[in-house]
Enzyme design. Structure first.
Site, short mmCIF file in Angstrom:
data_model
loop_
_atom_site.label_atom_id
_atom_site.label_comp_id
_atom_site.label_asym_id
_atom_site.label_seq_id
_atom_site.Cartn_x
_atom_site.Cartn_y
_atom_site.Cartn_z
CG PHE A 131 -1.92 1.21 1.05
CD1 PHE A 131 -3.07 1.10 0.29
CD2 PHE A 131 -1.63 2.45 1.62
CE1 PHE A 131 -3.92 2.19 0.09
CE2 PHE A 131 -2.48 3.55 1.43
CZ PHE A 131 -3.63 3.40 0.67
CG ASP A 189 5.85 4.04 1.65
OD1 ASP A 189 5.84 4.75 2.67
OD2 ASP A 189 4.86 3.92 0.90
CE LYS A 198 -0.01 6.64 6.77
NZ LYS A 198 -1.39 6.97 6.41
C1 LIG Z 1 3.07 2.93 3.57
C2 LIG Z 1 2.17 4.02 3.04
N1 LIG Z 1 2.53 4.68 1.94
C3 LIG Z 1 1.78 5.67 1.43
C4 LIG Z 1 0.58 6.03 2.02
C5 LIG Z 1 -0.26 7.12 1.42
O1 LIG Z 1 -0.27 8.25 2.23
P1 LIG Z 1 -1.41 9.35 2.05
O2 LIG Z 1 -2.69 8.75 2.48
O3 LIG Z 1 -0.96 10.50 2.91
O4 LIG Z 1 -1.41 9.71 0.59
C6 LIG Z 1 0.16 5.34 3.16
C7 LIG Z 1 -1.13 5.67 3.80
O5 LIG Z 1 -1.68 4.92 4.57
C8 LIG Z 1 0.97 4.30 3.68
O6 LIG Z 1 0.61 3.61 4.77
#
Ligand SMILES: Cc1ncc(COP(=O)(O)O)c(C=O)c1O
Length: 422
Positions: free
Chosen positions: A162, A247, A276
């Protein structure tokens, strides 16, 4: 810990008040249903205020927040240091765009790069934007530095990933719901099973510019890869001249007991993708952090964002970095996390709980479907004053703010035990 108390009013007045507040919840939910796209399925609670690990709804009921905005609220609701930093900046200047320099930008980039042990920062706003930025950076690095033929760059990603919701990002998702009806998809990605180093080795070719991974897969249910996997990916990517992009949007900035989840395997990637908690739950702040060789590929006009790196974001982000430099939050996540996993471990295999995974103050709890779906368990927990979120059917995620007290954590665990006991 103060829970909802009786008002002490005469019963007819109390009833009228109760009806009015109950309708406040119902009205807010009905209006949301009518006027907001149904791209979420929230629990039926309407939050009005937050403080630390606690939320209060429009009816005055208090809830322990065991989700913490999917780790955006690592420092809790209304953290005084972050609110003060934001307030002070609100009084000065909030937005310049990158057309001009501003006096918070250099400090933010310098301090964040230092925290990451890297050289350069490219700030954006949301996590998905930072992931998009990482993809663009890796492709450009591949063409300009590695020498991959124009248009041939490949990025290897993991199944069940994700990384966000943009069209390019969902192009390499394996989640049917996330993809369905949103094609055509962006090419240039190869998906291999998470945790399978052999598959990764096979997938990496001369056109591979990057491997993009979550060091722990949050949305997939807090999946921790097998020991040695991240270190193996690091070795492979170094040998093959491929960027290792971690990530750490959900796993990073203290959640697992370290600043970065990669540290648990002694791994330093080529690029961190952060979001976040970088904005402290106050403003959206995300960033790609890497070396000068990698982020140095950009020239003016090639990438950007009106709000990315704005003064308010930088002021809050700077305070977040300062808080992480003390190690206090990582320490709390380690200690409370050990306690959390010890307690959850006692529940494992004894009935409702099939498996528990995670690191630090972060757990994915698989519930035997006989005891209810993750959603049903979440609703029952809500009725007991605890907010969590289900994922993938029968898994619930536990990720309270790192400022939670041990007493509150224990109280939350008591509610979970009570719900699972039926
Ligand atoms: C590992 C990871 N990458 C990217 C994202 C995407 O972030 P955003 O919702 O701020 O676009 C999330 C969101 O949950 C995430 O958990």
């Amino acid at each position: 810990m103060s829970r909802t108390t009786a008002t002490g009013q005469p019963s007819s007045t109390a009833d009228a008040t109760a009806n009015a507040t109950a309708s406040a919840t119902a009205n807010a939910i009905a209006a949301t249903e009518a006027h907001s796209a149904h791209n979420y399925h929230p629990l039926p609670v309407v939050v009005a205020t937050g403080d630390g690990a606690w939320l209060t709804d429009v009816e005055g009921r208090r809830y322990l927040d065991m989700l913490a905005g999917y780790s955006a609220l690592n420092f809790g609701h209304g953290n005084p240091r972050l609110i003060d930093a934001a307030k002070a900046q609100l009084e000065r200047v909030t937005l310049t765009s990158r057309a001009f320099h501003h006096d918070r930008f250099a400090d933010f980039c310098t301090r964040l790069a230092e925290l990451c042990g890297m050289e350069m920062v490219l700030p954006m706003n949301t996590g998905a934007e930072a992931v998009e930025t990482a993809v663009k950076t890796a492709r450009k690095w591949g063409y300009r530095v590695k020498g991959v033929k124009e248009g041939a760059a490949k990025i290897v990603v993991a199944g069940n990933n994700f990384h966000g919701r943009t069209t390019t990002i969902i192009s390499f998702s394996t989640d049917r719901e996330a993809r369905l009806d949103f094609g055509p998809y962006t090419p240039g990605f190869e998906i291999v099973p998470y945790g399978d180093l052999t598959a990764m080795e096979k997938a990496v070719s001369e056109n591979t510019v990057a491997v993009l991974l979550e060091p722990i897969q949050g949305e997939a249910g807090v999946l921790v890869p097998p020991a040695g996997y991240l270190a193996g990916v690091r070795e492979l990517t170094r040998e093959r001249n491929v960027l290792f992009i971690a990530d750490e949007i959900q796993s990073g900035l203290g959640r697992t007991g370290r600043t970065f989840a990669c540290e648990h395997e002694g791994v330093v990637p080529d690029m961190y993708v952060l979001g976040k908690a970088l904005g402290g739950g106050v403003v959206p702040v995300s960033a790609v952090v890497s070396s000068a060789e990698v982020l140095g590929v950009f020239r003016p006009g090639e990438h950007g964002s009106t709000f990315g790196g704005n003064p308010l974001a930088c002021a809050v982000g700077l305070e977040v970095v300062a808080m992480l430099r003390t190690g206090e939050f990582q320490q709390r996540a380690t200690e409370l996390g050990e306690h959390l996993h010890r307690e959850l471990g006692l529940l494992t295999g004894t009935g409702a709980v099939r498996e528990v995974r995670g690191r630090g103050l972060w757990a994915g709890v698989d519930i035997d479907p006989v005891y209810g779906t993750g959603r049903e368990i979440s609703e029952k927990l809500m009725a007991k004053g605890v907010l969590v979120k289900d994922t993938h059917g029968s898994t619930i995620r536990i990720a309270p703010p790192l400022v939670i007290s041990k007493e509150d954590l224990d109280w939350g665990l008591d509610q979970l035990r009570a719900v699972l006991a039926g």
